[in-house]
Design a protein around this motif. Structure first.
Motif, PDB file in Angstrom:
ATOM      1  N   PRO A   1      -5.270   0.683  -3.319  1.00 52.36           N
ATOM      2  CA  PRO A   1      -6.185  -0.451  -3.497  1.00 52.36           C
ATOM      3  C   PRO A   1      -6.001  -1.149  -4.835  1.00 52.36           C
ATOM      4  O   PRO A   1      -6.208  -2.364  -4.925  1.00 52.36           O
ATOM      5  N   ALA A   2      -5.595  -0.404  -5.875  1.00 53.58           N
ATOM      6  CA  ALA A   2      -5.409  -1.048  -7.181  1.00 53.58           C
ATOM      7  C   ALA A   2      -4.312  -2.106  -7.097  1.00 53.58           C
ATOM      8  O   ALA A   2      -4.440  -3.207  -7.641  1.00 53.58           O
TER       9      ALA A   2
ATOM     10  N   ALA B   1     -10.894   1.175   1.044  1.00 53.91           N
ATOM     11  CA  ALA B   1     -10.049   2.262   0.547  1.00 53.91           C
ATOM     12  C   ALA B   1     -10.742   2.998  -0.601  1.00 53.91           C
ATOM     13  O   ALA B   1     -10.796   4.230  -0.628  1.00 53.91           O
ATOM     14  N   ILE B   2     -11.289   2.236  -1.554  1.00 51.02           N
ATOM     15  CA  ILE B   2     -11.906   2.880  -2.714  1.00 51.02           C
ATOM     16  C   ILE B   2     -13.140   3.672  -2.291  1.00 51.02           C
ATOM     17  O   ILE B   2     -13.370   4.791  -2.765  1.00 51.02           O
TER      18      ILE B   2
ATOM     19  N   GLY C   1     -12.255  -6.155  -7.187  1.00 54.22           N
ATOM     20  CA  GLY C   1     -11.962  -6.054  -5.766  1.00 54.22           C
ATOM     21  C   GLY C   1     -12.855  -5.049  -5.063  1.00 54.22           C
ATOM     22  O   GLY C   1     -13.074  -5.104  -3.858  1.00 54.22           O
ATOM     23  N   ASP C   2     -13.405  -4.147  -5.852  1.00 56.76           N
ATOM     24  CA  ASP C   2     -14.215  -3.050  -5.354  1.00 56.76           C
ATOM     25  C   ASP C   2     -15.666  -3.502  -5.142  1.00 56.76           C
ATOM     26  O   ASP C   2     -16.284  -3.238  -4.110  1.00 56.76           O
ATOM     27  N   LEU C   3     -16.200  -4.236  -6.117  1.00 59.11           N
ATOM     28  CA  LEU C   3     -17.614  -4.597  -6.075  1.00 59.11           C
ATOM     29  C   LEU C   3     -17.881  -5.810  -5.202  1.00 59.11           C
ATOM     30  O   LEU C   3     -18.920  -5.918  -4.567  1.00 59.11           O
ATOM     31  N   TYR C   4     -16.943  -6.748  -5.184  1.00 57.80           N
ATOM     32  CA  TYR C   4     -17.154  -7.962  -4.411  1.00 57.80           C
ATOM     33  C   TYR C   4     -16.388  -7.816  -3.098  1.00 57.80           C
ATOM     34  O   TYR C   4     -15.223  -8.144  -2.996  1.00 57.80           O
TER      35      TYR C   4
ATOM     36  N   GLY D   1       0.811  -1.208   0.000  1.00 57.00           N
ATOM     37  CA  GLY D   1       0.000   0.000   0.000  1.00 57.00           C
ATOM     38  C   GLY D   1       0.847   1.262   0.000  1.00 57.00           C
ATOM     39  O   GLY D   1       0.543   2.220  -0.704  1.00 57.00           O
ATOM     40  N   PHE D   2       1.932   1.228   0.787  1.00 57.98           N
ATOM     41  CA  PHE D   2       2.793   2.419   0.841  1.00 57.98           C
ATOM     42  C   PHE D   2       3.630   2.555  -0.424  1.00 57.98           C
ATOM     43  O   PHE D   2       3.845   3.647  -0.933  1.00 57.98           O
ATOM     44  N   VAL D   3       4.120   1.406  -0.935  1.00 54.34           N
ATOM     45  CA  VAL D   3       4.955   1.447  -2.135  1.00 54.34           C
ATOM     46  C   VAL D   3       4.145   1.914  -3.343  1.00 54.34           C
ATOM     47  O   VAL D   3       4.690   2.485  -4.285  1.00 54.34           O
ATOM     48  N   ALA D   4       2.823   1.705  -3.282  1.00 52.50           N
ATOM     49  CA  ALA D   4       1.969   1.996  -4.438  1.00 52.50           C
ATOM     50  C   ALA D   4       2.082   3.438  -4.917  1.00 52.50           C
ATOM     51  O   ALA D   4       1.830   3.732  -6.076  1.00 52.50           O
ATOM     52  N   ALA D   5       2.465   4.346  -4.003  1.00 50.81           N
ATOM     53  CA  ALA D   5       2.590   5.754  -4.403  1.00 50.81           C
ATOM     54  C   ALA D   5       3.587   5.897  -5.544  1.00 50.81           C
ATOM     55  O   ALA D   5       3.492   6.800  -6.371  1.00 50.81           O
ATOM     56  N   ARG D   6       4.572   4.972  -5.593  1.00 53.44           N
ATOM     57  CA  ARG D   6       5.591   5.083  -6.642  1.00 53.44           C
ATOM     58  C   ARG D   6       5.280   4.233  -7.858  1.00 53.44           C
ATOM     59  O   ARG D   6       6.000   4.244  -8.843  1.00 53.44           O
TER      60      ARG D   6
END
Lengths: 91, 549
Positions: B190-191, B355-356, B59-62, B23-28
């Protein structure tokens, strides 16, 4: 109001290069094929089709296997419509 | 006792730790030039391709709540709980037809939320505010419910305590971590995590649907066990098939939920983050893979019946918490380490949608309340900042709901949420096709639908409660001589539409001011690479009007 309709008219009439360059990125979605999408919207909502026990497949009553089978109906219809309405030149 | 579940807890914690780091690494990940823009933080740069969108929207809908609550419903009521399957089949052709237009018009004008669209389309800040508030109110309890999903797992692992604080501490820690990386990475977090979540869920469910029937004597025996249970129960509306009285409810609930699902702000956020129209269309063909998964997950409820699972006690004395049956089934049937993986799948499954949803709610606040009413000239960087902070507030609110209020309150609110979000259908979904409705008529229709929906929900009793007992409204309360029930949301939205249509005719006749439509017909077909789209940082919602003129 009238002044606001102006841009649209202007854009269609104007013989500017912009009009020709914008055309290809505009999707043409008024396809009659889209009507096919109503099949997977309507069919899964008719209980008369699936609300029964027999025949069973792998032990699943019809109620369960047929409703799961509608997933295939949904997938194939959306895939078909996507392929039929895809922009030309992308195939 | 938690010591008996040590292996499960260790596996769960390790996987939880892994996604926190991600989650933190996702920023990059797919790093933007400038993160201080709402398009970047709140929509991942509007640049997600096919695979990412598939995992993100799936992941968002289910959600974790779905994975826990749908089998619980099957366990308790039988066939009626299977509505989740037709519901998630019907939703994709609808998105294919409707939301694709929203994507185009949003791409063209830089809209971030459905309320942005309504604001420009109907030239009505009031209507936009109503859509935004409806979205926020409907989303908040949904976030809180994700916590219920995690708690069901923790409870099964014996991670509970005597005091309120001790019981909720793990949830608070989990949400604090979630809040921190969502703050930093936005929609990218979240992606990226969705990849892990969905892979875990697919593995767990595939193993479960092959291994458990083998252990429990085959599918035929599982369905027979469920049948025997419902035959023995006194409730007339349970059973492995529908009866004459609940078919209408089943169908209207499936259809109404499908309509509600794509109006939820978090689904729209997922769709708007895609790169182009084809990504969305391809995904609408591929996302039903999750519906198959959901159908199989639903049947875990019957497996729990066949395996003789007894749900853990609920919050109040004498009640049972059916939400614990899936975790209990895993605990009983799987080796410890694999049960740990399954629990992590549910736990992480809660984080992605939470998150979303918090991002979607934050975007609504920023664009349609902050920018509209508090600070008109907010820069994109200020917008992004307000959204980040709002996402924190939203999560604190969700945790507070679970810690300080009865979780039943969140479940009620989520039930209401589906009904109220449907009331934005005329403005958002029909608005994508027609501007025939008058803006004032849409506001009044919304009020009518909302009022009726609330009244109907209040009237619904269940065996344990007098009000808000469910969404199946008995038609006899309308004076019909029938035991049939119908989904509240459908009735409310039909009344909403009828009121809006009638009033539109009246206002037309009276020549009331309709405002100016900020969109043109072509906008609804715009695609990636449209030269009229102002790129990146200089854009705001209104400027899109000018380049054409």
């Amino acid at each position: 109001m009238a002044s606001y309709d102006f841009p649209e008219v202007c854009q269609m009439a104007a013989p500017e290069p912009e009009a020709t360059t914008t055309a290809p990125v505009r999707a043409k979605d008024h396809s009659p094929w889209n009507w096919l999408l109503f099949i997977p919207i309507v069919v899964p909502l008719i209980p008369a089709f699936f609300n029964g026990d027999s025949p069973r497949i792998f032990g699943f009553p019809r109620y369960y296997w047929l409703q799961l089978a509608w997933i295939l109906l949904g997938v194939s219809t959306t895939t078909l419509v996507y392929q039929l309405t895809k922009k030309r030149g992308e195939r | 006792m938690w010591r008996d579940h040590l292996t499960e807890i260790i596996v769960f914690s390790l996987l939880f730790l892994l996604v926190s780091v991600m989650g933190f690494v996702a920023a990059r990940w797919r790093a933007p030039k400038d993160m201080a823009h709402l398009d970047e933080w709140g929509l991942g740069g509007r640049n997600f391709g096919g695979w990412i969108t598939w995992f993100l929207v799936g992941g968002d809908l289910y959600t974790a709540y779905t994975f826990v609550a749908v089998p619980a419903l099957m366990f308790g009521a039988g066939a009626a709980g299977f509505f989740a399957v037709p519901y998630t089949i019907v939703v994709y052709p609808l998105v294919f037809l409707v939301l694709i237009r929203l994507w185009s018009v949003s791409h063209r004008h830089g809209f971030v939320t459905p309320a942005d669209f309504v604001r420009t389309r109907f030239d009505s800040p009031v209507l936009a505010l109503l859509v935004a508030i409806t979205g926020i109110v409907a989303t908040m309890p949904y976030i809180a419910l994700q916590l219920v999903g995690i708690e069901a797992v923790l409870k099964t692992m014996g991670v509970t305590g005597e005091s309120t604080l001790a019981r909720h501490l793990p949830i608070i820690i989990a949400f604090a971590i979630l809040a921190a990386y969502t703050y930093q990475s936005g929609l990218r977090a979240p992606a990226l995590i969705a990849f892990v979540k969905d892979s875990l869920i697919y593995v767990v469910i595939l193993v479960a649907v092959i291994y458990l029937p083998y252990k429990l004597g085959g599918w035929g025996d599982i369905f027979d066990a469920a049948d025997a249970k419902f035959q023995a129960s006194p409730n007339p509306n349970d059973g492995v098939l529908l009866n004459g009285n609940n078919q209408l409810q089943y169908v209207t609930l499936a259809f109404g939920s499908a309509l509600a699902l794509f109006l939820y702000p978090h689904s729209i956020t997922g769709v708007l983050a895609s790169r182009n129209r084809n990504v969305i269309k391809r995904n609408m063909s591929a996302l039903p893979a999750y519906s198959l998964l959901l159908g199989l997950i639903a049947l875990l409820g019957y497996m729990a019946i066949a395996a003789g699972v007894k749900p853990l006690p609920g919050a109040s004395a004498g009640s049972v918490d059916n939400n614990t049956i899936v975790p209990l089934l895993f605990d009983q049937q799987f080796p410890d380490w694999f049960a740990g993986v399954a629990y992590a799948a549910i736990g992480i499954g809660a984080l992605v949608p939470a998150a979303i949803m918090s991002i979607a709610a934050a975007n609504l606040f920023t664009r349609n309340i902050y920018k509209e009413y508090l600070k008109r000239d907010a820069s994109p960087a200020q917008e992004a900042n307000v959204s980040k902070i709002t996402s924190l507030v939203v999560k604190v609110g969700a945790v507070a709901c679970i810690v300080f209020l009865d979780p039943q309150f969140s479940i009620d609110l989520q039930l209401i949420g589906g009904v109220i979000i449907l009331q934005t259908l005329p403005a958002v979904a029909l608005g994508l096709y027609t501007r025939w409705f008058h803006r004032t008529a849409l506001v009044v229709g919304w009020v009518a639908g909302m009022g009726l929906g609330m009244w109907m929900l209040y009237q619904v009793a269940s065996p344990t409660r007098k009000h808000f007992g469910g969404s199946a409204f008995p038609l006899e309360k309308f004076g019909f001589d029938t035991p049939k029930t119908i989904y509240v949301g459908i009735v409310a939205v039909l009344v909403n539409l009828a009121v809006a249509a009638l009033l539109t005719l009246v206002l037309r006749a009276a020549k009331a001011d309709e405002g100016v439509d900020g969109t043109v017909g072509d906008d609804y077909f715009a695609d990636e690479g449209d030269p009229r789209v102002t790129p990146g940082t200089e854009r705001d919602a209104d400027s899109a009007r000018e380049p054409v003129a």
